[in-house]
Write an enzyme that holds these catalytic residues in place. Structure first.
Site, short mmCIF file in Angstrom:
data_model
loop_
_atom_site.label_atom_id
_atom_site.label_comp_id
_atom_site.label_asym_id
_atom_site.label_seq_id
_atom_site.Cartn_x
_atom_site.Cartn_y
_atom_site.Cartn_z
N VAL A 97 -3.78 2.46 -4.40
CA VAL A 97 -4.37 1.56 -4.24
C VAL A 97 -3.48 0.58 -3.22
O VAL A 97 -2.20 0.96 -3.15
CB VAL A 97 -4.12 0.19 -5.92
CG1 VAL A 97 -3.62 -0.72 -5.61
CG2 VAL A 97 -4.62 1.65 -6.87
N CYS A 98 -4.24 -0.02 -2.93
CA CYS A 98 -2.92 -1.28 -1.42
C CYS A 98 -2.54 -0.25 -0.42
O CYS A 98 -3.22 1.05 0.01
CB CYS A 98 -2.19 -1.75 -2.33
SG CYS A 98 -1.85 -3.19 -1.15
N THR A 99 -1.34 -0.48 -0.12
CA THR A 99 -0.92 0.35 1.15
C THR A 99 -0.09 1.32 0.02
O THR A 99 0.69 2.43 0.89
CB THR A 99 0.13 0.00 1.42
OG1 THR A 99 1.70 -0.66 0.09
CG2 THR A 99 0.22 -1.82 1.92
#
Length: 198
Positions: free
Chosen positions: A109-111
């Site tokens: 998720v995300c970075t």
């Protein structure tokens, strides 16, 4: 015995919603009938993990042998904690690679996608991440996709923070059917955004 074990790996500086959003989706999925067990884990035993907004979380234990490993993001714009710190340390990317080699599906998720990139899991694949890391991710993937969720089989990535909820709902649909995913989506009063890119 459950059909799917999911572990969400925590580290100091992880983004709260990246981890807790999918955790809640998976827990609700289990209550809706999915044969799924979800654990919050760390690489080493610890009493508490401090997230990026100072939430302190007590993990369920250490990383085991999950069917699905989810890596949250957090802290990409700070050098001393979060994703930057775990990439610098090298232990988490190595553990992620070990899980993938053992046959686990790996999601970010995300970075958290940058941890997967460091583990060499994104080479030649499409992927997505938070907008602050798109330029950095481009050096590691075949195609940075502007999408909430990218499903490339045994590797899944989700964009910025709230996209983790969409990713977890997609995992429920993919593994247990649309009825369970829709039930959870309705209970959480969340409307998924965009199509999953496959």
């Amino acid at each position: 015995m459950v059909d799917l074990t999911a572990e969400i790996v925590l580290f100091d500086g992880f983004d709260e919603l990246d981890a807790i959003g999918p955790y809640e989706v998976f827990q609700n999925g289990s209550q809706a009938g999915a044969s799924l067990e979800t654990r919050l884990v760390t690489l080493a035993e610890t009493d508490l993990v401090t997230a990026s907004h100072d939430l302190r979380v007590e993990p369920d234990g250490t990383l085991g042998d999950p069917d699905l490993l989810l890596v949250p993001g957090g802290g990409w714009t700070t050098a001393d904690r979060g994703v930057h710190a775990v990439i610098e340390d090298g232990v988490l990317p190595a553990a992620v690679d070990d899980c993938a080699t053992a046959g686990a599906t790996v999601a970010s998720v995300c970075t958290g996608a940058m941890v997967l990139a460091e583990a060499s899991l994104l080479e030649g694949r499409p992927a997505t991440t938070h907008q602050v890391a798109v330029d950095d991710l481009e050096a590691h993937v075949a195609d940075v996709v502007d999408a909430r969720v990218v499903d490339d089989g045994d590797v899944l990535t989700a964009g910025g923070v709230t996209a983790g909820i969409d990713l977890a709902l997609w995992v429920l649909e993919r593994e247990f059917g649309a009825e369970i995913a829709t039930a959870v989506e309705t209970e959480m009063e969340h409307e998924r955004h965009g199509e999953v890119v496959r």
